[in-house]
Design a protein around this motif. Sequence first.
Motif, PDB file in Angstrom:
ATOM      1  N   ALA A 527       0.818  -1.206   0.000  1.00 38.31           N
ATOM      2  CA  ALA A 527       0.000   0.000   0.000  1.00 38.31           C
ATOM      3  C   ALA A 527       0.842   1.241   0.000  1.00 38.31           C
ATOM      4  O   ALA A 527       0.320   2.319   0.012  1.00 38.31           O
ATOM      5  CB  ALA A 527      -0.935   0.005   1.197  1.00 38.31           C
ATOM      6  N   GLY A 528       2.143   1.093   0.057  1.00 36.91           N
ATOM      7  CA  GLY A 528       2.941   2.260  -0.237  1.00 36.91           C
ATOM      8  C   GLY A 528       4.150   2.566   0.578  1.00 36.91           C
ATOM      9  O   GLY A 528       5.208   2.742   0.019  1.00 36.91           O
ATOM     10  N   PHE A 529       4.066   2.680   1.891  1.00 38.38           N
ATOM     11  CA  PHE A 529       5.149   3.314   2.627  1.00 38.38           C
ATOM     12  C   PHE A 529       5.428   2.582   3.934  1.00 38.38           C
ATOM     13  O   PHE A 529       4.568   1.869   4.454  1.00 38.38           O
ATOM     14  CB  PHE A 529       4.782   4.768   2.934  1.00 38.38           C
ATOM     15  CG  PHE A 529       4.565   5.584   1.699  1.00 38.38           C
ATOM     16  CD1 PHE A 529       5.622   6.240   1.095  1.00 38.38           C
ATOM     17  CD2 PHE A 529       3.322   5.662   1.120  1.00 38.38           C
ATOM     18  CE1 PHE A 529       5.423   6.982  -0.050  1.00 38.38           C
ATOM     19  CE2 PHE A 529       3.109   6.406  -0.027  1.00 38.38           C
ATOM     20  CZ  PHE A 529       4.171   7.068  -0.616  1.00 38.38           C
ATOM     21  N   PRO A 530       6.619   2.788   4.468  1.00 40.92           N
ATOM     22  CA  PRO A 530       6.875   2.288   5.814  1.00 40.92           C
ATOM     23  C   PRO A 530       5.908   2.958   6.796  1.00 40.92           C
ATOM     24  O   PRO A 530       5.824   4.176   6.852  1.00 40.92           O
ATOM     25  CB  PRO A 530       8.321   2.721   6.083  1.00 40.92           C
ATOM     26  CG  PRO A 530       8.907   2.961   4.735  1.00 40.92           C
ATOM     27  CD  PRO A 530       7.785   3.467   3.889  1.00 40.92           C
ATOM     28  N   VAL A 531       5.174   2.170   7.535  1.00 39.38           N
ATOM     29  CA  VAL A 531       4.198   2.689   8.494  1.00 39.38           C
ATOM     30  C   VAL A 531       4.564   2.187   9.886  1.00 39.38           C
ATOM     31  O   VAL A 531       4.930   1.031  10.056  1.00 39.38           O
ATOM     32  CB  VAL A 531       2.768   2.234   8.124  1.00 39.38           C
ATOM     33  CG1 VAL A 531       1.763   2.744   9.148  1.00 39.38           C
ATOM     34  CG2 VAL A 531       2.400   2.717   6.728  1.00 39.38           C
ATOM     35  N   TYR A 532       4.444   3.080  10.871  1.00 37.50           N
ATOM     36  CA  TYR A 532       4.833   2.734  12.231  1.00 37.50           C
ATOM     37  C   TYR A 532       3.735   3.105  13.208  1.00 37.50           C
ATOM     38  O   TYR A 532       2.900   3.957  12.936  1.00 37.50           O
ATOM     39  CB  TYR A 532       6.119   3.467  12.629  1.00 37.50           C
ATOM     40  CG  TYR A 532       7.337   3.030  11.860  1.00 37.50           C
ATOM     41  CD1 TYR A 532       7.584   3.510  10.572  1.00 37.50           C
ATOM     42  CD2 TYR A 532       8.233   2.131  12.401  1.00 37.50           C
ATOM     43  CE1 TYR A 532       8.699   3.099   9.858  1.00 37.50           C
ATOM     44  CE2 TYR A 532       9.347   1.726  11.703  1.00 37.50           C
ATOM     45  CZ  TYR A 532       9.577   2.210  10.432  1.00 37.50           C
ATOM     46  OH  TYR A 532      10.671   1.803   9.728  1.00 37.50           O
ATOM     47  N   LYS A 533       3.790   2.467  14.359  1.00 35.64           N
ATOM     48  CA  LYS A 533       2.846   2.764  15.434  1.00 35.64           C
ATOM     49  C   LYS A 533       3.591   2.827  16.766  1.00 35.64           C
ATOM     50  O   LYS A 533       4.473   2.015  17.020  1.00 35.64           O
ATOM     51  CB  LYS A 533       1.772   1.677  15.514  1.00 35.64           C
ATOM     52  CG  LYS A 533       0.852   1.821  16.715  1.00 35.64           C
ATOM     53  CD  LYS A 533      -0.081   0.645  16.844  1.00 35.64           C
ATOM     54  CE  LYS A 533      -0.711   0.581  18.219  1.00 35.64           C
ATOM     55  NZ  LYS A 533      -1.042   1.860  18.811  1.00 35.64           N
ATOM     56  N   TYR A 534       3.229   3.812  17.582  1.00 33.98           N
ATOM     57  CA  TYR A 534       3.761   3.832  18.938  1.00 33.98           C
ATOM     58  C   TYR A 534       3.174   2.654  19.711  1.00 33.98           C
ATOM     59  O   TYR A 534       1.966   2.404  19.659  1.00 33.98           O
ATOM     60  CB  TYR A 534       3.413   5.136  19.635  1.00 33.98           C
ATOM     61  CG  TYR A 534       4.518   6.151  19.574  1.00 33.98           C
ATOM     62  CD1 TYR A 534       5.260   6.466  20.709  1.00 33.98           C
ATOM     63  CD2 TYR A 534       4.842   6.781  18.377  1.00 33.98           C
ATOM     64  CE1 TYR A 534       6.283   7.386  20.654  1.00 33.98           C
ATOM     65  CE2 TYR A 534       5.861   7.704  18.306  1.00 33.98           C
ATOM     66  CZ  TYR A 534       6.588   8.009  19.447  1.00 33.98           C
ATOM     67  OH  TYR A 534       7.611   8.920  19.378  1.00 33.98           O
ATOM     68  N   VAL A 535       4.023   1.952  20.440  1.00 35.54           N
ATOM     69  CA  VAL A 535       3.598   0.779  21.197  1.00 35.54           C
ATOM     70  C   VAL A 535       3.895   1.033  22.671  1.00 35.54           C
ATOM     71  O   VAL A 535       5.010   0.822  23.142  1.00 35.54           O
ATOM     72  CB  VAL A 535       4.331  -0.491  20.710  1.00 35.54           C
ATOM     73  CG1 VAL A 535       3.906  -1.700  21.535  1.00 35.54           C
ATOM     74  CG2 VAL A 535       4.055  -0.732  19.225  1.00 35.54           C
ATOM     75  N   PRO A 536       2.894   1.518  23.424  1.00 37.57           N
ATOM     76  CA  PRO A 536       3.089   1.721  24.855  1.00 37.57           C
ATOM     77  C   PRO A 536       3.105   0.379  25.579  1.00 37.57           C
ATOM     78  O   PRO A 536       2.379  -0.544  25.207  1.00 37.57           O
ATOM     79  CB  PRO A 536       1.860   2.543  25.270  1.00 37.57           C
ATOM     80  CG  PRO A 536       1.185   2.941  23.996  1.00 37.57           C
ATOM     81  CD  PRO A 536       1.575   1.924  22.979  1.00 37.57           C
ATOM     82  N   TYR A 537       3.915   0.281  26.630  1.00 37.07           N
ATOM     83  CA  TYR A 537       3.886  -0.936  27.430  1.00 37.07           C
ATOM     84  C   TYR A 537       4.303  -0.610  28.855  1.00 37.07           C
ATOM     85  O   TYR A 537       4.892   0.442  29.134  1.00 37.07           O
ATOM     86  CB  TYR A 537       4.766  -2.032  26.824  1.00 37.07           C
ATOM     87  CG  TYR A 537       6.255  -1.824  26.931  1.00 37.07           C
ATOM     88  CD1 TYR A 537       6.999  -2.476  27.925  1.00 37.07           C
ATOM     89  CD2 TYR A 537       6.947  -1.021  26.030  1.00 37.07           C
ATOM     90  CE1 TYR A 537       8.368  -2.318  28.020  1.00 37.07           C
ATOM     91  CE2 TYR A 537       8.316  -0.856  26.111  1.00 37.07           C
ATOM     92  CZ  TYR A 537       9.029  -1.497  27.113  1.00 37.07           C
ATOM     93  OH  TYR A 537      10.386  -1.332  27.198  1.00 37.07           O
ATOM     94  N   GLY A 538       3.993  -1.530  29.774  1.00 34.61           N
ATOM     95  CA  GLY A 538       4.324  -1.354  31.170  1.00 34.61           C
ATOM     96  C   GLY A 538       3.361  -2.116  32.052  1.00 34.61           C
ATOM     97  O   GLY A 538       2.274  -2.520  31.603  1.00 34.61           O
ATOM     98  N   PRO A 539       3.698  -2.356  33.332  1.00 40.89           N
ATOM     99  CA  PRO A 539       2.829  -3.093  34.256  1.00 40.89           C
ATOM    100  C   PRO A 539       1.477  -2.400  34.424  1.00 40.89           C
ATOM    101  O   PRO A 539       1.384  -1.173  34.363  1.00 40.89           O
ATOM    102  CB  PRO A 539       3.620  -3.077  35.572  1.00 40.89           C
ATOM    103  CG  PRO A 539       5.041  -2.857  35.163  1.00 40.89           C
ATOM    104  CD  PRO A 539       4.983  -1.979  33.949  1.00 40.89           C
ATOM    105  N   VAL A 540       0.439  -3.203  34.661  1.00 43.10           N
ATOM    106  CA  VAL A 540      -0.923  -2.675  34.724  1.00 43.10           C
ATOM    107  C   VAL A 540      -1.031  -1.523  35.716  1.00 43.10           C
ATOM    108  O   VAL A 540      -1.501  -0.431  35.387  1.00 43.10           O
ATOM    109  CB  VAL A 540      -1.925  -3.792  35.093  1.00 43.10           C
ATOM    110  CG1 VAL A 540      -3.325  -3.199  35.295  1.00 43.10           C
ATOM    111  CG2 VAL A 540      -1.950  -4.862  34.013  1.00 43.10           C
ATOM    112  N   ASN A 541      -0.630  -1.734  36.945  1.00 44.36           N
ATOM    113  CA  ASN A 541      -0.788  -0.693  37.963  1.00 44.36           C
ATOM    114  C   ASN A 541       0.009   0.564  37.651  1.00 44.36           C
ATOM    115  O   ASN A 541      -0.429   1.681  37.932  1.00 44.36           O
ATOM    116  CB  ASN A 541      -0.365  -1.226  39.342  1.00 44.36           C
ATOM    117  CG  ASN A 541      -1.420  -2.125  39.958  1.00 44.36           C
ATOM    118  OD1 ASN A 541      -2.604  -1.988  39.653  1.00 44.36           O
ATOM    119  ND2 ASN A 541      -0.991  -3.047  40.813  1.00 44.36           N
ATOM    120  N   GLU A 542       1.174   0.392  37.046  1.00 46.50           N
ATOM    121  CA  GLU A 542       2.055   1.534  36.836  1.00 46.50           C
ATOM    122  C   GLU A 542       1.713   2.356  35.602  1.00 46.50           C
ATOM    123  O   GLU A 542       2.224   3.468  35.440  1.00 46.50           O
ATOM    124  CB  GLU A 542       3.514   1.050  36.761  1.00 46.50           C
ATOM    125  CG  GLU A 542       4.001   0.438  38.066  1.00 46.50           C
ATOM    126  CD  GLU A 542       5.453  -0.015  37.965  1.00 46.50           C
ATOM    127  OE1 GLU A 542       6.270   0.749  37.427  1.00 46.50           O
ATOM    128  OE2 GLU A 542       5.752  -1.132  38.418  1.00 46.50           O
TER     129      GLU A 542
END
Length: 587
Positions: A527-542
């Motif tokens: 479909a055309g281009f390099p596409v990226y997404k921010y991927v947040p992560y971390g423990p549930v409570n924090e």
Amino acid sequence: RKKRRALPTRRLRSSTSATQTEPQDDGAQHDSVNMEFPGQPGRGGRDGTTTTAAANEVSVDFDQAQGAYKSKDSLELLRSLVVFKLCSYDFLVDKNKEVTLLRCKKILGQRAFDQFMKMTFYGQFVAGEDHMAIRPLIQKNQAFGVGSVLDYSVEEDISQEEAEQKEMDSCVSAAEKESIGENHREKKYKAHKQFGDRREGVTGARTYFYADEAKCDQHMETFIRCIKASGGSSMDGFSAIKMTALGRPQFLLQFSEVLVKWRRFFTFLASQQGKDGIEALEQRLELTELQEFLTKLGAKGDLYGWFTGSKEKSLGTIDMLDWNSLIDDRTKISDLLVVPNVELGDLEPLLEKFTTEEEKQMKRMLQRMDILVKHAIENGVRLMVDAEQTYFQPAISRLTVEMQRIYNKEKPVIFNTYQCYLKEAYDNVTMDVELSRREGWHFASKLVRGAYMYQERERAKDIGYEDPINPDYESTNIMYHRCLDYVLDEIALNRNANVMVASHNEDTVKHTLGRYGPNYIQRHCQAGFPVYKYVPYGPVNEVMPYLSRRAQENRGFMKGAQKERELLWKELKRRLASGELLYRPVY
């Protein structure tokens, strides 16, 4: 937001695929399209040829739900609908901490509460608890043409009063606290308690408050783990970092003020030579005329002495980049914090006194940044330096450029972020591009609209300085496309430029695609281009402070835009009618 391949008919992301435009965006925590243009030829250039003629040649349909959600199973789509609906209820959003943290946790218990969050809000917005847990999602996104920018989204859960106190303690120097010596500070670059809680009015960006140097070291170690996780999970990944996490913000405030005063002084001198109203990059000062003017004002210094290295190679003239180089080579970090004095024709310190510990703190911030860059190189990861408030940003951007000058010589490793809602965005982009061209390193940028608009406007109004934000959304759009076109032109002329387009705006995506045209698309993936997404992560409570802000963000977003939910329903109905309700992505 990030990896190679496709811009599917809508957007690829690990949560949902909203494309509705918003007044501002930061290109970070929001689920926006992020397309990277890694030094590939564009269409047109600065030689006068058209740069947008291909816009009508590329047809991008943002309404084809099947293509947009092909990486999602039906339960994921249903979860998105439920979460976005919940985000539209003011009571739940305003009272989310009380409802989720207190009542739900008491009723369910910790383990059941964690599981409930993973099935709803946490599962919608957060990839997993640690670098091992997020690996399957990263690999799945990569299989569908979406790369990752890993972002450890843990924030300190502190009260407004605690945040204000930390900000005042960390942004005021010892000399100012004790009123020692003369200083030349401006109110914009001083800490103000009423704006000490930098989380206020900001939903899409993490906020760090300085505690001590040990805490900064912990942040650095967290970023290192994030870099290693990115390197071990995907190809050509990114890791997002914030400069305010790496040191005492006092230095960023002071260095920002110095940089702005240098630039303002240059602009004043240019106006005296009849060169006001010209683009910043085109302004050049005649040194002889400059010396005569300052001498007439009573300056006693020799301006030629300020430019010993510059005047020979510039044949008696200097531009803004030469001017900025005056503060490049100073032995002590505090020696950078000097401002020009017109009357004396000399440089004077922003503050009369810096403590030994303050000097060490400044150095440690730079050392931590250097360590992160070296880890990124070792792990094959690129660093994305997030933008922050305007009273920090000049220093953040300058320090990022200094790292680019060192580490972007062979390939783009460090990406700087440019906020196009700023009135000075175009000047910032053009000067950094020109510096990279002169010195032969890779310019690497992320273009965003901006995340701090309301906070910035209120602060400028209350404290009493010029609003740094463009007057309206349309002027921000114009600025964004102007900056984007400039970088794309540079890509066409010089392969050393790189840009990531981080935007919610459909028109911006179409504009960018139009610059390249169908031939480029056919050569470079489905479909055309390099596409990226921010991927947040971390423990549930924090990550609960992060989730709380995402709920607030999506409350306004979902109330004002129905398109997302309409597309989710459209795809669910299609699957039901075609017998594909149990559809599972194959990769």
